[in-house]
Motif scaffolding. Structure first.
Motif, PDB file in Angstrom:
ATOM      1  N   LEU A  42       0.712  -1.147   0.184  1.00 51.63           N
ATOM      2  CA  LEU A  42      -0.079  -0.111   0.060  1.00 51.63           C
ATOM      3  C   LEU A  42       0.862   1.278   0.036  1.00 51.63           C
ATOM      4  N   LEU A  43       2.193   1.202   0.066  1.00 56.01           N
ATOM      5  CA  LEU A  43       2.970   2.234   0.143  1.00 56.01           C
ATOM      6  C   LEU A  43       2.777   2.892  -1.314  1.00 56.01           C
ATOM      7  N   HIS A  44       2.942   2.097  -2.699  1.00 51.75           N
ATOM      8  CA  HIS A  44       2.904   2.801  -3.706  1.00 51.75           C
ATOM      9  C   HIS A  44       1.495   3.505  -3.841  1.00 51.75           C
ATOM     10  N   PRO A  45       0.581   3.096  -3.634  1.00 51.95           N
ATOM     11  CA  PRO A  45      -0.795   4.008  -4.039  1.00 51.95           C
ATOM     12  C   PRO A  45      -0.833   5.036  -3.060  1.00 51.95           C
ATOM     13  N   ALA A  46      -0.287   4.999  -2.070  1.00 52.61           N
ATOM     14  CA  ALA A  46      -0.449   6.157  -0.984  1.00 52.61           C
ATOM     15  C   ALA A  46       0.544   7.499  -1.454  1.00 52.61           C
ATOM     16  N   VAL A  47       1.702   6.992  -2.007  1.00 55.62           N
ATOM     17  CA  VAL A  47       2.590   7.991  -2.375  1.00 55.62           C
ATOM     18  C   VAL A  47       2.232   8.455  -3.819  1.00 55.62           C
ATOM     19  N   GLU A  48       1.363   7.685  -4.681  1.00 60.57           N
ATOM     20  CA  GLU A  48       0.962   8.166  -5.768  1.00 60.57           C
ATOM     21  C   GLU A  48       0.011   9.152  -5.627  1.00 60.57           C
ATOM     22  N   PHE A  49      -0.993   9.055  -4.731  1.00 58.82           N
ATOM     23  CA  PHE A  49      -1.947  10.048  -4.604  1.00 58.82           C
ATOM     24  C   PHE A  49      -1.125  11.404  -4.103  1.00 58.82           C
ATOM     25  N   PHE A  50      -0.297  11.307  -3.472  1.00 59.31           N
ATOM     26  CA  PHE A  50       0.654  12.571  -3.079  1.00 59.31           C
ATOM     27  C   PHE A  50       1.321  12.943  -4.193  1.00 59.31           C
ATOM     28  N   LEU A  51       1.710  12.313  -5.142  1.00 55.48           N
ATOM     29  CA  LEU A  51       2.329  12.718  -6.397  1.00 55.48           C
ATOM     30  C   LEU A  51       1.379  13.176  -7.035  1.00 55.48           C
ATOM     31  N   LEU A  52       0.124  12.806  -7.177  1.00 52.02           N
ATOM     32  CA  LEU A  52      -0.776  13.470  -8.226  1.00 52.02           C
ATOM     33  C   LEU A  52      -1.367  14.944  -7.544  1.00 52.02           C
ATOM     34  N   GLY A  53      -1.162  15.168  -6.303  1.00 54.84           N
ATOM     35  CA  GLY A  53      -1.296  16.555  -5.593  1.00 54.84           C
ATOM     36  C   GLY A  53      -0.081  17.415  -5.981  1.00 54.84           C
ATOM     37  N   THR A  54       1.059  16.731  -6.083  1.00 55.78           N
ATOM     38  CA  THR A  54       2.348  17.302  -6.572  1.00 55.78           C
ATOM     39  C   THR A  54       2.336  17.840  -7.801  1.00 55.78           C
ATOM     40  N   ILE A  55       1.974  16.969  -8.718  1.00 52.49           N
ATOM     41  CA  ILE A  55       1.911  17.432 -10.077  1.00 52.49           C
ATOM     42  C   ILE A  55       0.953  18.509 -10.508  1.00 52.49           C
ATOM     43  N   PHE A  57       2.431  -7.728 -14.577  1.00 52.78           N
ATOM     44  CA  PHE A  57       1.258  -7.979 -15.106  1.00 52.78           C
ATOM     45  C   PHE A  57       1.277  -6.936 -16.345  1.00 52.78           C
ATOM     46  N   PRO A  58       1.614  -7.432 -17.611  1.00 50.57           N
ATOM     47  CA  PRO A  58       1.246  -5.904 -18.679  1.00 50.57           C
ATOM     48  C   PRO A  58      -0.117  -5.512 -18.537  1.00 50.57           C
ATOM     49  N   GLY A  59      -0.229  -4.200 -18.729  1.00 48.58           N
ATOM     50  CA  GLY A  59      -1.826  -3.864 -18.704  1.00 48.58           C
ATOM     51  C   GLY A  59      -1.673  -2.410 -18.808  1.00 48.58           C
ATOM     52  N   PRO A  60      -2.869  -1.829 -18.810  1.00 47.71           N
ATOM     53  CA  PRO A  60      -2.928  -0.247 -18.870  1.00 47.71           C
ATOM     54  C   PRO A  60      -2.328   0.471 -17.824  1.00 47.71           C
ATOM     55  N   HIS A  61      -2.191  -0.129 -16.717  1.00 47.37           N
ATOM     56  CA  HIS A  61      -1.608   0.534 -15.354  1.00 47.37           C
ATOM     57  C   HIS A  61      -0.327   0.514 -15.583  1.00 47.37           C
ATOM     58  N   LEU A  62       0.348  -0.576 -16.056  1.00 47.05           N
ATOM     59  CA  LEU A  62       1.970  -0.637 -15.925  1.00 47.05           C
ATOM     60  C   LEU A  62       2.353   0.243 -17.413  1.00 47.05           C
ATOM     61  N   TYR A  63       1.558   0.271 -18.402  1.00 51.65           N
ATOM     62  CA  TYR A  63       1.987   0.898 -19.645  1.00 51.65           C
ATOM     63  C   TYR A  63       1.726   2.308 -19.265  1.00 51.65           C
ATOM     64  N   ALA A  64       0.944   3.099 -18.660  1.00 52.27           N
ATOM     65  CA  ALA A  64       0.840   4.200 -18.190  1.00 52.27           C
ATOM     66  C   ALA A  64       2.062   4.731 -17.396  1.00 52.27           C
ATOM     67  N   ASN A 102       1.131  14.087 -19.211  1.00 50.81           N
ATOM     68  CA  ASN A 102       1.341  13.379 -17.957  1.00 50.81           C
ATOM     69  C   ASN A 102       0.131  13.401 -16.932  1.00 50.81           C
ATOM     70  N   PHE A 103      -0.256  15.051 -16.718  1.00 50.15           N
ATOM     71  CA  PHE A 103      -1.425  15.118 -15.958  1.00 50.15           C
ATOM     72  C   PHE A 103      -2.479  14.142 -16.268  1.00 50.15           C
ATOM     73  N   GLY A 104      -3.058  14.154 -17.598  1.00 48.04           N
ATOM     74  CA  GLY A 104      -4.051  13.360 -18.230  1.00 48.04           C
ATOM     75  C   GLY A 104      -3.679  11.812 -17.901  1.00 48.04           C
ATOM     76  N   LEU A 105      -2.514  11.441 -18.172  1.00 47.98           N
ATOM     77  CA  LEU A 105      -2.367   9.820 -18.038  1.00 47.98           C
ATOM     78  C   LEU A 105      -2.429   9.552 -16.360  1.00 47.98           C
ATOM     79  N   PHE A 106      -2.096  10.631 -15.678  1.00 46.58           N
ATOM     80  CA  PHE A 106      -2.037  10.115 -14.176  1.00 46.58           C
ATOM     81  C   PHE A 106      -3.345  10.221 -13.864  1.00 46.58           C
ATOM     82  N   LEU A 107      -4.465  11.145 -14.084  1.00 48.03           N
ATOM     83  CA  LEU A 107      -5.581  10.767 -13.860  1.00 48.03           C
ATOM     84  C   LEU A 107      -6.422   9.683 -14.295  1.00 48.03           C
ATOM     85  N   TRP A 108      -6.104   9.363 -15.655  1.00 46.17           N
ATOM     86  CA  TRP A 108      -6.587   7.920 -16.312  1.00 46.17           C
ATOM     87  C   TRP A 108      -6.090   6.745 -15.530  1.00 46.17           C
TER      88      TRP A 108
END
Length: 270
Positions: A87-100, A202-209, A245-251
């Motif tokens: 859960l460390l990854h998604p927690a920091v990802e939301f921080f980065l969403l605010g950062t970007i 697991f190759p997929g949209p999340h990994l590619y984005a 990047n901002f659009g990909l982050f939201l997507w």
């Protein structure tokens, strides 16, 4: 030198060298100098064979152990395979969403103070008619009444002064560097954690984005030296890449939440 038939007979007082199935390696034992050179060939071959067997016996367990360790998904890595680290990854990802988002706002403010507001002020000043000089009845020049300055110009000048006083340029640099450094590290952390827990990616949209976002961050940051020299093309590329990047982050947020659901389903605390 030919060996006599007597020398080929096994002697009870001399040990007989055991021969391998290969005919080319079989030689009779003899104490004569002529047979010592021929017996050295099987001796050297035997040493090489024993060394090869010993090396294989030593290396095989290490290779198998390394292979097993690479696919260890049964709790051998402790907390690194647990829910906390996942859960460390998604927690920091939301921080980065605010950062970007905040870094983009600061960049927009700096662009406005650097370029947009001065251009707007110049455009408003161009609308003000030039002062006219009138000639009086006695031939003296008389200045025409001054046209009052557009109040919008004063507002824009005050806005620009406020933006510059806030130091948005330096703040944009700081938050941009934080976004780049943390984002790149978190990308690899996410892949590492997934592989550690499941033994594969697991190759997929999340990994590619995520991979695309990381690459675009690097390219956008590479535009900075040219931007500092006043290159407007580099500045436009920088802005465009970060907007993508901002659009990909939201997507990728919905796909990330799906992965979080699987983390709660297949992992346990801690």
């Amino acid at each position: 030198m030919a060996l006599t038939a007597r020398s080929l007979r096994p002697s009870l007082s001399r040990p007989v060298v055991s021969c391998r199935p290969r005919a080319s390696l079989c030689r009779a034992s003899s104490s004569s100098p002529s047979s010592s050179s021929s017996s050295s060939v099987p001796a050297a071959s035997s040493v090489q064979h024993k060394a090869g067997v010993a090396l294989t016996s030593f290396a095989a367990p290490l290779v198998l152990a390394a292979n097993d360790a690479a696919y260890a998904v049964g709790g051998e890595h402790g907390i690194l395979e647990g829910r906390t680290f996942a859960l460390l990854h998604p927690a920091v990802e939301f921080f980065l969403l605010g950062t970007i988002t905040y870094a983009g706002y600061l960049g927009f403010q700096w662009r406005r103070a650097r370029k947009d507001i001065p251009e707007e002020i110049e455009a408003l000043k161009a609308l003000v008619p030039a002062p006219q000089v009138a000639v009086g009845a006695n031939g003296d020049e008389e200045k025409a009444p001054e046209v009052p300055e557009n109040p919008k110009i004063a507002e824009l000048q005050a806005e620009r002064k406020e933006i510059l006083a806030a130091g948005v340029r330096d703040k944009h640099t700081v938050w941009g560097n934080l976004l780049l450094g943390t984002g790149v590290v978190l990308t690899f952390e996410g892949c590492f954690n997934t592989f550690l827990r499941t033994g594969k990616l697991f190759p997929g949209p999340h990994l590619y984005a995520g991979a695309t976002i990381t690459c675009l961050w690097a390219i956008a940051a590479a535009m900075t030296p040219a931007m500092q020299k006043g290159n407007e093309t580099a500045r436009s590329i920088h802005i465009a890449l970060n907007a993508v990047n901002f659009g990909l982050f939201l997507w990728q947020v919905p796909t990330g939440l799906e992965i979080v659901g699987k983390v709660f389903q297949f992992t346990s605390w801690p």
